[in-house]
Design a protein around this motif. Sequence first.
Motif, mmCIF file in Angstrom:
data_model
loop_
_atom_site.group_PDB
_atom_site.id
_atom_site.type_symbol
_atom_site.label_atom_id
_atom_site.label_comp_id
_atom_site.label_asym_id
_atom_site.label_seq_id
_atom_site.Cartn_x
_atom_site.Cartn_y
_atom_site.Cartn_z
ATOM 1 N N ALA A 182 23.202 20.637 50.209
ATOM 2 C CA ALA A 182 24.577 20.185 49.990
ATOM 3 C C ALA A 182 25.192 20.908 48.792
ATOM 4 O O ALA A 182 26.362 21.306 48.829
ATOM 5 C CB ALA A 182 24.612 18.673 49.779
ATOM 6 N N GLY A 183 24.403 21.107 47.738
ATOM 7 C CA GLY A 183 24.904 21.799 46.547
ATOM 8 C C GLY A 183 25.218 23.252 46.838
ATOM 9 O O GLY A 183 26.277 23.762 46.450
ATOM 10 N N PHE B 186 17.950 17.919 50.899
ATOM 11 C CA PHE B 186 19.349 17.611 51.201
ATOM 12 C C PHE B 186 20.278 17.884 50.025
ATOM 13 O O PHE B 186 21.366 18.408 50.208
ATOM 14 C CB PHE B 186 19.494 16.168 51.706
ATOM 15 N N TYR B 187 19.862 17.537 48.776
ATOM 16 C CA TYR B 187 20.821 17.787 47.688
ATOM 17 C C TYR B 187 20.927 19.265 47.341
ATOM 18 O O TYR B 187 21.974 19.730 46.904
ATOM 19 C CB TYR B 187 20.638 16.867 46.470
ATOM 20 N N ILE B 188 19.872 20.023 47.574
ATOM 21 C CA ILE B 188 19.982 21.462 47.326
ATOM 22 C C ILE B 188 20.854 22.120 48.400
ATOM 23 O O ILE B 188 21.732 22.932 48.091
ATOM 24 C CB ILE B 188 18.579 22.111 47.265
ATOM 25 N N ALA C 190 14.915 14.201 50.080
ATOM 26 C CA ALA C 190 16.090 14.092 49.209
ATOM 27 C C ALA C 190 16.381 15.436 48.551
ATOM 28 O O ALA C 190 17.528 15.893 48.519
ATOM 29 C CB ALA C 190 15.857 13.019 48.139
ATOM 30 N N THR C 191 15.344 16.100 48.046
ATOM 31 C CA THR C 191 15.529 17.367 47.346
ATOM 32 C C THR C 191 16.090 18.434 48.286
ATOM 33 O O THR C 191 17.005 19.181 47.918
ATOM 34 C CB THR C 191 14.195 17.832 46.726
#
Lengths: 143, 142
Positions: B127-128, B123-125, B120-121
């Motif tokens: 994507a961000g 992917f959100y980094i 998750a980490t």
Amino acid sequence: MRLFLALIAGSLFGAGLFVSGMTDTTKVQGWLDVFGNWDPTLAFVMGGAIIPMFFAWRLTANRKPAVGGEFPVPPRPELDHRLITGSVMFGMGWGLAGLCPGPAIASITYGGIGGLVFLGAMIAGMMMAPRVNAQLDRLAAAA
Amino acid sequence: METDWIWGLVGGMLIGLGGAVYLLGNGRIMGASGILGGLLDGSGRNSAAERIVFLFGVVVAPLILWPLYNVEIDTHLTKDIVVVIAAGLLVGIGTRVANGCTSGHGVCGISRFSLRGIVATVFYILAGGLTLAVFRHVLGVI
């Protein structure tokens, strides 16, 4: 006791977010901005937070929580479409505004109208999530 | 400022200590989106008081520390209200669909070597970073 510990934990969390500068969106966006003026602060915050938590997880072995009950079991190990899709959506919002849920809550008293609008939209999004999940599950089943 | 990383490290350790108290004391994972989200969708009905008191602490702690700082505190959030609303919706939906955010998946997940937390980490980094690159350096809107 349960409520007292929750207050201590919440206060430490809020104080940490404030002291670390993570409620300042320029610091968060600065860390994500590898093509701009990169700011490494967030990596120190993440690293600093993981150290006590690493030891805390070690201490959970063969013990019970202080107020009783059980420690949370490790989450299902599968990586499902929800985890990926949700994390990508969260990352997009995080990059756009530089706020994640913790700092959005911690800055409620000094984030101005914009901060309250963000918090309102975030709460609306959280309430929409079950419907989004149902749609995503349908799409995943069809794929 | 050159001292930013020190304050980052100190603040990070306070965050981790908070997570350690919540875990070892109450047996719970300190995730901001889960604690708030559980109050909104009713899944945290049985632990509502604990969640409300936790969130109260999150809000009050900066107020106590605020006078110690001689500078103006500013979140520097964009003034573009469309961006603010879109970002808020994405963060709200995304963290509940993924069942965690920076504190739950990032801090509490990675520290127990959870594959879900690590993935998750990442992917959100990614994507961000990608979203910021496109909207700031390609489109020039944020």
